[in-house]
Write an enzyme that holds these catalytic residues in place. Structure first.
Site, mmCIF file in Angstrom:
data_model
loop_
_atom_site.group_PDB
_atom_site.id
_atom_site.type_symbol
_atom_site.label_atom_id
_atom_site.label_comp_id
_atom_site.label_asym_id
_atom_site.label_seq_id
_atom_site.Cartn_x
_atom_site.Cartn_y
_atom_site.Cartn_z
ATOM 1 C CB CYS A 131 -0.949 -0.062 1.206
ATOM 2 S SG CYS A 131 -2.183 1.244 1.312
ATOM 3 C CG ASP A 186 -5.443 0.476 -6.472
ATOM 4 O OD1 ASP A 186 -6.063 1.462 -6.042
ATOM 5 O OD2 ASP A 186 -4.436 0.000 -5.926
ATOM 6 C CG HIS A 218 -5.522 -0.519 -2.492
ATOM 7 N ND1 HIS A 218 -4.353 -0.144 -3.108
ATOM 8 C CD2 HIS A 218 -5.461 -0.037 -1.226
ATOM 9 C CE1 HIS A 218 -3.615 0.541 -2.256
ATOM 10 N NE2 HIS A 218 -4.263 0.626 -1.103
#
Length: 249
Positions: A131, A186, A218
């Site tokens: 992330c 995403d 995601h």
């Protein structure tokens, strides 16, 4: 395997971190693990342990330490969509405050601490991030190409922006290998943004792999959140371990 929580002195304070290493004297090759936005917690320790089981020392710093020590979120904030969104909103100022300059400075301190441990080999490390940790892992290798041999970023967002310090603009500094495992559909890593990243890597002559994990949302590696996708998570381990093997063979 041994796991400890350690404290790392930085320019702006103290970062708590997991330091995980195999049993034995070592020294072991080093892996720097940059967490996702929800911080250090049992899942991150578990992931660090899985890497350590393969013969690597792992340091997972709380890269959002300026907001305080771990934990940054409560367990129920990870599984309830509404609470998760609220927690993320609370963390956004910390994420936005982690500038490229701060990442570069912090990473230098993390590496100084890590390589200073007797169990860690005095050689360039691999950095892996998830992330926003993936975004900052890219920034880390760009800032320290002589100290970081390779980078892996999974479901990383905002690798390409219209800002002068967008991570994709500095990939020319990378001298090692890079791997990108993108989440499908995403909004923080759109097809156009992925193509722009790949074009920058191609122009810079970086050795890299960039692929989209079809059907994976995601956050697909994080088993303690509702975004977990087991198939994509297993694929990520295969690709990460292959990169580790190539880097340290």
């Amino acid at each position: 395997m041994q796991i400890n929580t350690v404290q790392i002195a930085t320019v702006d304070g103290t970062a708590d971190a997991y330091f995980v290493r195999p049993d034995g004297d070592g020294p072991f090759p080093g892996v720097l693990l940059f967490m996702d936005a929800f911080g250090l917690r049992p899942r991150i320790a578990e992931m660090a342990g899985r890497i350590a089981e393969r013969g690597y020392a792992v340091l997972a710093p709380n890269i959002l330490y300026r907001g305080g020590p771990s934990p940054l979120v409560e367990p129920e904030e990870l599984t309830d969509a509404e609470k998760r969104d609220a927690a993320f909103g609370r963390l956004i100022p910390l994420i936005q405050g982690l500038t490229a300059d701060r990442v570069a400075t912090d990473t230098g301190r993390y590496l100084d601490f890590f390589i200073g441990q007797d169990a860690v080999a005095d050689r360039p490390v691999l950095v892996v991030g998830y992330c926003m940790g993936g975004t900052n892992a890219l920034r880390a290798i760009e800032a320290h190409p002589d100290r970081i041999a390779a980078v892996a970023a999974f479901h990383a967002g905002r690798l390409v922006t219209d800002q002068p310090d967008s991570p994709h603009r500095s990939v020319g500094a990378i001298t090692g290998e890079a791997y990108f495992g993108h989440a499908d559909n995403d909004p923080s890593a759109t097809p156009d943004q992925i193509r722009t990243l790949e074009a920058a890597l191609d122009e810079a002559g970086v050795k890299y792999t960039s692929e989209v994990y079809a059907g994976a949302p995601h956050g697909f590696t994080m088993s303690d959140t509702a975004m977990f996708n087991r198939e994509a998570e297993q694929r990520h381990w295969v690709n990460l371990f292959a990169l580790l093997d190539r880097t340290f063979s």
